[in-house]
Design an enzyme around this catalytic site. Structure first.
Site, PDB file in Angstrom:
ATOM      1  N   GLU A 262       0.997  -9.972  -0.341  1.00 43.11           N
ATOM      2  CA  GLU A 262      -0.401 -10.357  -0.129  1.00 43.11           C
ATOM      3  C   GLU A 262      -1.113 -10.555  -1.468  1.00 43.11           C
ATOM      4  OE1 GLU A 262      -1.783  -8.540   4.064  1.00 43.11           O
ATOM      5  OE2 GLU A 262      -1.052  -7.037   2.656  1.00 43.11           O
TER       6      GLU A 262
ATOM      7  N   GLY B 179       1.938  -5.544   1.147  1.00 42.71           N
ATOM      8  CA  GLY B 179       0.765  -5.845   0.332  1.00 42.71           C
ATOM      9  C   GLY B 179       1.093  -6.463  -1.004  1.00 42.71           C
TER      10      GLY B 179
ATOM     11  N   ALA C 195       0.830  -1.202   0.000  1.00 43.38           N
ATOM     12  CA  ALA C 195       0.000   0.000   0.000  1.00 43.38           C
ATOM     13  C   ALA C 195       0.867   1.256   0.000  1.00 43.38           C
ATOM     14  CB  ALA C 195      -0.926   0.000   1.210  1.00 43.38           C
TER      15      ALA C 195
END
Length: 266
Positions: free
Chosen positions: A117, A114, A69
């Site tokens: 992820e 992220g 992010a």
């Protein structure tokens, strides 16, 4: 009346039955709600396109797949915005994970936070040798991996190792990640992208029954999260769909005729 042009943060192209989804936000391909919305749209576009059999995700450039992010964005928005941002990101990655088409992550560079992820929501992960690190270092920001990291890493590794890596904020090389089973293949830097595309093409017609590939994925991704009896029921239903397909008829006929199957994806 004035209009604004939305910045392109996700490039979407189709080549030889493969949807190529490229995260493009220099320098580290960090994501915002706007990028996740574009990724969500690209996933749906690939789902509905009957000529797309495989999805390949990659990051623009050579240094980063994705660094997670956009921290400066998170620093400027309200806690409520952050909550809905994480909720939408979770929904987007779940949609990617549940799409009944094979999804390959081409890790061309650092894949952290992220970014990992996103990669964990893909089915196959292929990395470029000596090109970067992977890990979930969110602990260093005082937050947890909130886009599925705590759940998917704990399903990919033994729980104690997942907790170790997240609480210590460890980063590891692609090679070490492969030893742990987080990465399927490591390709040499030279012709990395060409090798990834060659790998992806093997799951497209006429080489493979691509819908069956997608149903195997669905059986695993959905079945692993339910009781065994429910998973077996899902497997039977998906198998019945396979039995009704043209590709099953072709595959069985090719086996009996001692020839290579010529699959159509139908």
């Amino acid at each position: 009346m004035t209009t604004t042009t939305e910045r392109t943060l996700v490039n979407y192209t189709v080549s030889d039955g493969i949807a190529i989804i490229e995260l493009t936000n220099a320098p580290a391909n960090t994501y915002s709600y706007e990028m996740m919305s574009q990724l969500d749209n690209a996933i749906l576009q690939a789902r509905f396109d009957e000529n797309v059999h495989v999805l390949v995700l990659r990051g623009a450039g050579e240094k980063f797949f994705c660094a997670g992010a956009d921290i400066s964005m998170l620093n400027s928005v309200t806690p409520t915005y952050k909550y809905y941002f994480c909720l939408h990101a979770n929904e987007t990655l779940t949609r990617l994970e549940q799409t009944p088409k094979l999804v390959i992550a081409a890790l061309n560079g650092h894949t952290v936070g992220g970014g990992l992820e996103i990669a964990l929501a893909c089915d196959i992960r292929i990395a470029r040798r000596n090109a970067g690190k992977v890990g979930l270092p969110e602990i260093n920001l005082g937050v947890l991996p909130g886009t599925g990291g705590t759940q998917r890493l704990a399903r990919a590794l033994p729980k104690n190792k997942a907790i170790e890596y997240m609480t210590e904020g460890k980063l590891m090389s692609f090679e070490d990640a492969q030893e742990l089973g987080l990465i399927n293949y490591i390709y040499e830097s030279e012709n990395f992208w060409e090798q990834v595309m060659q790998y992806a093409k093997q799951f497209c017609p006429p080489n493979r029954a691509s819908r069956t590939v997608g149903r195997i994925k669905r059986a695993v991704q959905s079945g692993a999260e339910v009781a065994l009896a429910d998973g077996l029921a899902l497997e039977r239903e998906l198998q019945q769909l396979c039995f009704q397909s043209e590709d099953a008829k072709e595959g069985i006929a090719a086996y009996n005729e001692k020839r290579k199957g010529n699959f159509s994806g139908r």
